[in-house]
Design a protein around this motif. Structure first.
Motif, PDB file in Angstrom:
ATOM      1  N   ASP A 243      42.299  50.705 113.468  1.00 58.06           N
ATOM      2  CA  ASP A 243      43.577  49.983 113.494  1.00 58.06           C
ATOM      3  C   ASP A 243      44.506  50.558 114.560  1.00 58.06           C
ATOM      4  OD1 ASP A 243      42.627  48.507 111.402  1.00 58.06           O
ATOM      5  OD2 ASP A 243      43.656  49.669 109.858  1.00 58.06           O
ATOM      6  N   ILE A 244      44.507  51.897 114.700  1.00 54.70           N
ATOM      7  CA  ILE A 244      45.373  52.533 115.697  1.00 54.70           C
ATOM      8  C   ILE A 244      44.981  52.098 117.100  1.00 54.70           C
ATOM      9  CG2 ILE A 244      45.977  54.741 116.781  1.00 54.70           C
ATOM     10  CD1 ILE A 244      45.617  56.008 113.975  1.00 54.70           C
ATOM     11  N   ILE A 245      43.659  52.061 117.361  1.00 57.16           N
ATOM     12  CA  ILE A 245      43.192  51.666 118.694  1.00 57.16           C
ATOM     13  C   ILE A 245      43.695  50.263 119.013  1.00 57.16           C
ATOM     14  CG2 ILE A 245      41.143  51.124 120.072  1.00 57.16           C
ATOM     15  CD1 ILE A 245      39.674  53.336 118.547  1.00 57.16           C
ATOM     16  N   ASP A 246      43.575  49.332 118.052  1.00 59.11           N
ATOM     17  CA  ASP A 246      44.063  47.974 118.277  1.00 59.11           C
ATOM     18  C   ASP A 246      45.569  47.946 118.482  1.00 59.11           C
ATOM     19  OD1 ASP A 246      42.007  46.237 118.521  1.00 59.11           O
ATOM     20  OD2 ASP A 246      41.760  45.885 116.381  1.00 59.11           O
ATOM     21  N   GLN A 247      46.266  48.760 117.692  1.00 60.78           N
ATOM     22  CA  GLN A 247      47.725  48.791 117.780  1.00 60.78           C
ATOM     23  C   GLN A 247      48.180  49.309 119.151  1.00 60.78           C
ATOM     24  OE1 GLN A 247      49.308  50.956 114.400  1.00 60.78           O
ATOM     25  NE2 GLN A 247      51.266  51.229 115.448  1.00 60.78           N
ATOM     26  N   GLU A 248      47.528  50.403 119.614  1.00 60.42           N
ATOM     27  CA  GLU A 248      47.894  50.970 120.909  1.00 60.42           C
ATOM     28  C   GLU A 248      47.588  49.984 122.036  1.00 60.42           C
ATOM     29  OE1 GLU A 248      49.256  54.020 121.618  1.00 60.42           O
ATOM     30  OE2 GLU A 248      49.425  54.621 119.517  1.00 60.42           O
ATOM     31  N   ASN A 249      46.452  49.294 121.908  1.00 57.27           N
ATOM     32  CA  ASN A 249      46.098  48.304 122.923  1.00 57.27           C
ATOM     33  C   ASN A 249      47.090  47.151 122.939  1.00 57.27           C
ATOM     34  OD1 ASN A 249      43.738  49.116 124.394  1.00 57.27           O
ATOM     35  ND2 ASN A 249      42.617  48.993 122.486  1.00 57.27           N
ATOM     36  N   THR A 250      47.477  46.682 121.753  1.00 62.26           N
ATOM     37  CA  THR A 250      48.448  45.589 121.674  1.00 62.26           C
ATOM     38  C   THR A 250      49.753  46.016 122.330  1.00 62.26           C
ATOM     39  OG1 THR A 250      47.447  44.815 119.627  1.00 62.26           O
ATOM     40  CG2 THR A 250      49.664  44.046 120.098  1.00 62.26           C
ATOM     41  N   GLU A 251      50.182  47.248 122.060  1.00 61.85           N
ATOM     42  CA  GLU A 251      51.409  47.742 122.679  1.00 61.85           C
ATOM     43  C   GLU A 251      51.310  47.740 124.192  1.00 61.85           C
ATOM     44  OE1 GLU A 251      52.858  51.480 121.263  1.00 61.85           O
ATOM     45  OE2 GLU A 251      53.097  50.746 119.217  1.00 61.85           O
ATOM     46  N   ASP A 252      50.153  48.170 124.711  1.00 64.84           N
ATOM     47  CA  ASP A 252      49.985  48.172 126.163  1.00 64.84           C
ATOM     48  C   ASP A 252      50.032  46.750 126.726  1.00 64.84           C
ATOM     49  OD1 ASP A 252      49.961  50.840 126.479  1.00 64.84           O
ATOM     50  OD2 ASP A 252      47.827  51.052 126.899  1.00 64.84           O
ATOM     51  N   PHE A 253      49.353  45.808 126.035  1.00 64.31           N
ATOM     52  CA  PHE A 253      49.388  44.413 126.486  1.00 64.31           C
ATOM     53  C   PHE A 253      50.835  43.919 126.540  1.00 64.31           C
ATOM     54  CE2 PHE A 253      44.829  43.956 125.276  1.00 64.31           C
ATOM     55  CZ  PHE A 253      44.391  43.269 126.389  1.00 64.31           C
ATOM     56  N   GLN A 254      51.603  44.241 125.495  1.00 66.72           N
ATOM     57  CA  GLN A 254      52.970  43.742 125.421  1.00 66.72           C
ATOM     58  C   GLN A 254      53.850  44.367 126.499  1.00 66.72           C
ATOM     59  OE1 GLN A 254      53.828  44.552 121.315  1.00 66.72           O
ATOM     60  NE2 GLN A 254      53.051  42.565 120.649  1.00 66.72           N
ATOM     61  N   LYS A 255      53.707  45.691 126.679  1.00 65.14           N
ATOM     62  CA  LYS A 255      54.507  46.348 127.716  1.00 65.14           C
ATOM     63  C   LYS A 255      54.160  45.790 129.084  1.00 65.14           C
ATOM     64  CE  LYS A 255      54.986  50.782 125.439  1.00 65.14           C
ATOM     65  NZ  LYS A 255      54.173  51.991 125.316  1.00 65.14           N
ATOM     66  N   HIS A 260      59.193  44.332 124.634  1.00 67.01           N
ATOM     67  CA  HIS A 260      59.266  45.492 123.766  1.00 67.01           C
ATOM     68  C   HIS A 260      58.063  45.479 122.848  1.00 67.01           C
ATOM     69  CE1 HIS A 260      63.029  47.309 124.722  1.00 67.01           C
ATOM     70  NE2 HIS A 260      63.583  46.107 124.816  1.00 67.01           N
ATOM     71  N   PRO A 261      57.327  46.597 122.743  1.00 66.43           N
ATOM     72  CA  PRO A 261      56.161  46.611 121.872  1.00 66.43           C
ATOM     73  C   PRO A 261      56.556  46.445 120.407  1.00 66.43           C
ATOM     74  CG  PRO A 261      56.622  48.818 122.688  1.00 66.43           C
ATOM     75  CD  PRO A 261      57.521  47.880 123.417  1.00 66.43           C
ATOM     76  N   SER A 262      55.709  45.766 119.669  1.00 69.09           N
ATOM     77  CA  SER A 262      55.960  45.550 118.246  1.00 69.09           C
ATOM     78  C   SER A 262      54.626  45.321 117.591  1.00 69.09           C
ATOM     79  CB  SER A 262      56.850  44.327 118.068  1.00 69.09           C
ATOM     80  OG  SER A 262      56.509  43.637 116.898  1.00 69.09           O
ATOM     81  N   ASP A 263      54.412  45.850 116.384  1.00 71.24           N
ATOM     82  CA  ASP A 263      53.105  45.615 115.766  1.00 71.24           C
ATOM     83  C   ASP A 263      53.165  44.542 114.676  1.00 71.24           C
ATOM     84  OD1 ASP A 263      54.446  47.158 114.009  1.00 71.24           O
ATOM     85  OD2 ASP A 263      52.990  48.802 113.923  1.00 71.24           O
ATOM     86  N   GLU A 264      54.219  43.736 114.715  1.00 70.75           N
ATOM     87  CA  GLU A 264      54.270  42.635 113.750  1.00 70.75           C
ATOM     88  C   GLU A 264      53.388  41.489 114.227  1.00 70.75           C
ATOM     89  OE1 GLU A 264      58.613  41.959 112.599  1.00 70.75           O
ATOM     90  OE2 GLU A 264      58.680  43.608 114.024  1.00 70.75           O
ATOM     91  N   GLU A 265      52.785  40.749 113.277  1.00 68.42           N
ATOM     92  CA  GLU A 265      51.951  39.623 113.656  1.00 68.42           C
ATOM     93  C   GLU A 265      52.814  38.486 114.186  1.00 68.42           C
ATOM     94  OE1 GLU A 265      48.946  37.923 111.210  1.00 68.42           O
ATOM     95  OE2 GLU A 265      48.265  39.877 110.514  1.00 68.42           O
ATOM     96  N   TYR A 266      52.343  37.833 115.253  1.00 71.14           N
ATOM     97  CA  TYR A 266      53.108  36.785 115.923  1.00 71.14           C
ATOM     98  C   TYR A 266      53.621  35.717 114.956  1.00 71.14           C
ATOM     99  CZ  TYR A 266      54.098  32.799 118.923  1.00 71.14           C
ATOM    100  OH  TYR A 266      54.705  31.740 119.533  1.00 71.14           O
TER     101      TYR A 266
END
Lengths: 444, 444
Positions: A243-255, A260-266
């Protein structure tokens, strides 16, 4: 299956519905609950056996968790918390409003409450906030037989028994031993002789990014978390790391897309929150694009005298932006995966110079063919455009690789340096190159 | 540690060096080898005990693997392949040139060679190509005691014994049972009564992306792979899935920055290959940007009569592009993580309309202040720019969310629809909106 269960509920045949539910995977029950109306979902949740209810609870969305806690009795809350693994409890409480947290804490017993409070104090995204305390501990003097008996007695509530942790009387971590090794060893062997005395571990305050990279590097399934005195306080398991790997990747995609990075579902985030995450960067980039406008303004006499030059501006700006973001993306990703370090800066620049030379040359040549031969535009104008394109690509790629590495050196997240910010910088530089060459070549 | 070992090697004290090496983690030995010159690396590799040598071999880069295989004897090759898990052998052979593959196959025994050949035939990135055959199989009639004895006898060579697989006489998968459950159960319990008869499994031809999403959804540590008759042919373990997740993410990052995806490490890839991965999209996007130039050309009379309009073109194009790529990135990521499905298209559009209304309004208002009050530009020109900006942001965000979903519906990778391609489309549309409003508002 879903309709069958709903029919059984509608006809009041709860015991049969319960039987069907028990056969389902907890993840699938959670998904079923997400799709139901609130009344039915509460009925189904309540007829689940309590171990399954707790498992299902850890898989449903924060909104549903909040609704369920608000709708059930204190007794039922206590049952769920007792069955949940501590890391799942913490995950859930971290996302809840304070009235829900208070209610949950009141419903639990003193010991659990103390533990929860202690865990909630660890900084978010630290090892402490994602670890669980449900692990198996052994003593190094135990024989394999004693160890296996100890596991059998105490193992029911442990999140994982795949790896056991060997502690001394002060709970200091002395070694780890995979259960596999225990099973395959002779019963009389002593734990001390087969344990690994040099395990990979992290401190409670280490960041989750570090944890994820250690799991990847050493192919781990679980990892011990220790305090400053090397006392074992918990373990992190691979399911949380995924889950952390996905979260960190999502943050990078967003940045990298200027958000602003956010881990809430769209789909579960309100338009106001989504707009808030996006507007700051849009404003910053919009204002900086005004500088690009100023450059055009300044050289307006050139554009006035040779009107056709204006029509190449989008192509030059876009190609520069694309060339630059290709480089920056590769470098940002390489830094994130640890394939590139800041020490590699000169090797990276050398490589980008070579790559951009090839790309710039090919693009300029194709442009020459299109503009001079196909569109039959004046040779000097064509040359101005092609030479500008070549240097824009060179410069964009070099800026694109240097900026993320500089960011990393300055301890800023390299992902911030991605395409949108880079495009803004490259836009301005490419226009300046364009007008400079226009002045030289066209003698304006 | 590194220098100590190098000193021991230099002074010819190999047995002491070997002792030190055995204490190290295989991953760290692999990292040490990557840093050494070729002669020393071969010495160190050769003094390692063969189980450790095989482990280290699976962690080093393809270049080093190729060099080592080319430098050692057939006997040594056989030793390594015998010790390697089959999935690591396949990973390595898939990256080797054919002469190395041939040499490895010749050095192995008939049975292994047949297995390797069979595995090499599975399509790349399919379950078959990443699975391993080293798993523990049980029969459902066994008691827990018999099962544990069977594991003890056969478990040494298995990649994981955390989950055992229950097969019938035709090797058809009947259930799975975690080793934890075996250890915690009574010795006389029969496997049939405690096994999970409805495990999550995949087919040999299923794609690795599907495997990764199942692992994430169900928090798995390993998963069975079956053929069309539901016969168990192998298992996939989580350490490989973690690599897949990173690989899929890297591919998405690369596609979103308009590059051909590649899983080679940046620093180990030649400038020619890097340029090849980038040039196609650069050319496509450059040519399509020519259309944007044509639009400017067509409305040149407008720009000629009101010169200041030109200077707002970069700001309008950039802001539109940024607004659009924010939306497309969120949607692409949501689709990749399974948080958004194609059925959500109308919910997504509705949300983006709301978000873009807020963002567009704020940006237009700020622009009005800057252009009209600060730069003191004519009211009608200011209005043209602000109204254009508002509609550009609206349109960019809607196109940005619709395109990836349409791509997914058409079974094209949504990541292809990312910022660069979107920017090109938004550039053209924003210019058309601009000139349309300029004609209306300024009556040109």
């Amino acid at each position: 299956m879903k309709e069958l269960i709903l029919n059984l509920i509608d006809s009041g045949n709860y015991s049969e519905a319960r039987k069907k539910l028990i056969e389902m995977n907890e993840v699938d029950i959670a998904q079923l609950l997400e799709e139901l109306d609130k009344q039915k979902l509460l009925i189904i949740f309540r007829i689940l056996p309590k171990e399954i209810a707790a498992g299902v609870f850890s898989y449903i969305s924060n909104q549903l968790q909040e609704y369920i806690i608000a709708s059930i009795t204190d007794r039922e809350i206590k049952n769920i918390i007792d069955e949940l693994f501590l890391d799942d409890t913490i995950d859930f409480l971290e996302e809840m409003p304070s009235n829900i947290v208070k209610r949950v804490l009141q419903a639990t017993d003193d010991e659990t409450r103390k533990l929860i409070n202690q865990f909630l104090k660890y900084p978010e995204d630290s090892a402490g906030s994602i670890m669980t305390i449900e692990y198996v501990d052994l003593k190094k003097e135990m024989t394999v037989k004693q160890a296996l008996e100890h596991i059998k007695e105490t193992g029911v509530d442990k999140e994982t028994i795949d790896t056991c942790y060997v502690l001394n009387e002060n709970r200091i971590l002395e070694g780890v031993i995979p259960i596999r090794k225990l099973i395959l060893s002779d019963e009389t062997t002593v734990v001390k002789d087969i344990m690994d005395t040099d395990p990979v571990y992290v401190n409670t305050h280490d960041d989750q990014e570090k944890i994820a990279s250690l799991f990847k590097k050493y192919d781990l399934i679980s990892m011990p978390v220790v305090d400053n005195e090397r006392r074992l306080v918990g373990i992190v398991t691979i399911d949380d790391v995924v889950d952390i790997i996905d979260q960190e990747n999502t943050e990078d995609f967003q940045k990298m897309a200027a958000m602003h990075p956010s881990d809430e579902e769209y789909l579960k985030t309100s338009p106001w929150v989504l707009a808030k995450h996006r507007i700051t960067w849009l404003v910053i980039l919009m204002i900086s694009a005004a500088f690009t406008g100023n450059i055009i303004n300044k050289y307006n006499n050139i554009l006035q005298s040779i009107v056709i030059l204006t029509s190449f501006i989008p192509m030059l700006m876009d190609t520069g932006g694309n060339a630059g973001s290709q480089s920056s993306t590769l470098i940002i990703r390489g830094l994130a995966l640890g394939e590139i370090t800041t020490r590699d800066i000169f090797r990276v620049i050398l490589k980008e110079v070579q790559v951009s030379f090839i790309c710039g040359f090919v693009l300029a040549a194709l442009n020459f063919i299109r503009i001079y031969f196909l569109e039959k535009i004046n040779l000097l104008v064509t040359l101005t455009v092609c030479v500008t394109l070549f240097f824009t690509v060179m410069l964009a790629k070099i800026i694109g690789c240097v900026l993320p590495i500089l960011a990393k050196m300055l301890k800023v997240d390299p992902a911030i340096m991605a395409s949108p910010l880079l495009t803004t910088i490259v836009d301005a530089t490419s226009l300046m190159i364009y007008f400079t060459f226009a002045t030289w070549i066209l003698h304006i």
